[in-house]
Design an enzyme around this catalytic site. Sequence first.
Site, PDB file in Angstrom:
ATOM      1  N   SER A 117       5.658  -6.265 -12.040  1.00  0.00           N
ATOM      2  CA  SER A 117       5.344  -5.047 -12.789  1.00  0.00           C
ATOM      3  C   SER A 117       4.261  -4.263 -12.077  1.00  0.00           C
ATOM      4  O   SER A 117       3.357  -4.848 -11.456  1.00  0.00           O
ATOM      5  CB  SER A 117       4.860  -5.415 -14.196  1.00  0.00           C
ATOM      6  OG  SER A 117       4.303  -4.295 -14.850  1.00  0.00           O
ATOM      7  N   TYR A 141      -0.685  -9.390 -19.957  1.00  0.00           N
ATOM      8  CA  TYR A 141       0.661  -9.353 -19.369  1.00  0.00           C
ATOM      9  C   TYR A 141       0.593  -9.073 -17.870  1.00  0.00           C
ATOM     10  O   TYR A 141       1.188  -9.786 -17.053  1.00  0.00           O
ATOM     11  CB  TYR A 141       1.499  -8.285 -20.069  1.00  0.00           C
ATOM     12  CG  TYR A 141       2.727  -7.887 -19.297  1.00  0.00           C
ATOM     13  CD1 TYR A 141       3.825  -8.742 -19.187  1.00  0.00           C
ATOM     14  CD2 TYR A 141       2.801  -6.635 -18.663  1.00  0.00           C
ATOM     15  CE1 TYR A 141       4.952  -8.375 -18.469  1.00  0.00           C
ATOM     16  CE2 TYR A 141       3.931  -6.266 -17.949  1.00  0.00           C
ATOM     17  CZ  TYR A 141       4.992  -7.140 -17.850  1.00  0.00           C
ATOM     18  OH  TYR A 141       6.105  -6.775 -17.127  1.00  0.00           O
ATOM     19  N   LYS A 145       1.495 -11.470 -14.260  1.00  0.00           N
ATOM     20  CA  LYS A 145       2.311 -11.063 -13.112  1.00  0.00           C
ATOM     21  C   LYS A 145       1.528 -11.187 -11.814  1.00  0.00           C
ATOM     22  O   LYS A 145       2.060 -11.630 -10.783  1.00  0.00           O
ATOM     23  CB  LYS A 145       2.800  -9.629 -13.306  1.00  0.00           C
ATOM     24  CG  LYS A 145       3.760  -9.437 -14.472  1.00  0.00           C
ATOM     25  CD  LYS A 145       5.085 -10.141 -14.251  1.00  0.00           C
ATOM     26  CE  LYS A 145       6.101  -9.788 -15.316  1.00  0.00           C
ATOM     27  NZ  LYS A 145       7.401 -10.450 -15.117  1.00  0.00           N
TER      28      LYS A 145
END
Length: 329
Positions: A117, A141, A145
């Site tokens: 991402s 989040y 990643k």
Amino acid sequence: MTRVFVAGGAGYIGSHTVKKLIKEGFEVLIFDNFSTGRKELVLGGKLIIGDLMDKESIRKALKSEKIEAVLHFASLIQVGESYCDPKKYYTHNIISCLNLLEAMLEAGISNFIFSSSAAVYGIPQQIPIPESHSLNPFNPYGQTKLFIEKILQDYENAYGLRFISLRYFNAAGADPDGQLGEMHEPETHLIPNILLFLLGKKKAFELFGTDFPTPDGTAIRDYIHVTDLAEAHVLALQSLLHSSKSEFINLGTNKGHSVLEVIKKVEELTGRKVDYKEKEKRKGDVPILLASKEKAERVLGWKLLYSDIKTIIETAWTWHKKTRKTAKN
């Protein structure tokens, strides 16, 4: 025929990629626990129901098939939820990936495509964001990643893993053939939320933030058609299978659309009025997020075919009308 393992192949981006892989002649093994994936989105390939948190189920799946590469889509993706329950995100996203990588090493598989991402960049210092941008994610989040990307680099150095990590923002739209589309529960993405409101499946549509330093005060985001994303994953796989070089590659359009621009385009294409409730901006929201596409074009030969906002909305509208019975006249 090259056989590939697709973790999360019954999800939104995963299912579109599986369709493209099969079209390109790959033999596909889909591995999904259907926690967010949908059986309706499995159109081909061999399906194994399994969980990445269960090491033994991954081992069995990889050892029973002659797999040459793995594509990993099976992550938790809701930014807002990651703030509220970071333990859930760190536990699932990182441990599940470690389990998958361990099983790959045991099976002698060294090719890995990771669905990352552009959230790894954090607050952008330049727009569009290049791959050379500093990495400073501001939500759990995005942190997961980034941690996985660091793990991939260490595994390459220690174990010879070869990978391509694809960093992208807002996947949108639906399969132009009408066979696949977005079926998240709950739905957190802008375009489907607008369309579900128009179809009477949401009581209200909420617009978060109208005081951003942008021309119309609403946030600007980079929307990429899911079919173009699927194409990029297949191109990345083909590149990895014919090259020894690992890469971090953005998938973006170099363009953006504000929330109000998207709303106006939806109104224009559907002929329906989008009423909305203005809300405070959400935690972590920044004014503009755009990912550069130059490296993807240069390294992968990637070309955008469907990522104009009109096609994105039209394909999504066709899909949601098909799968959600209209409650409004």
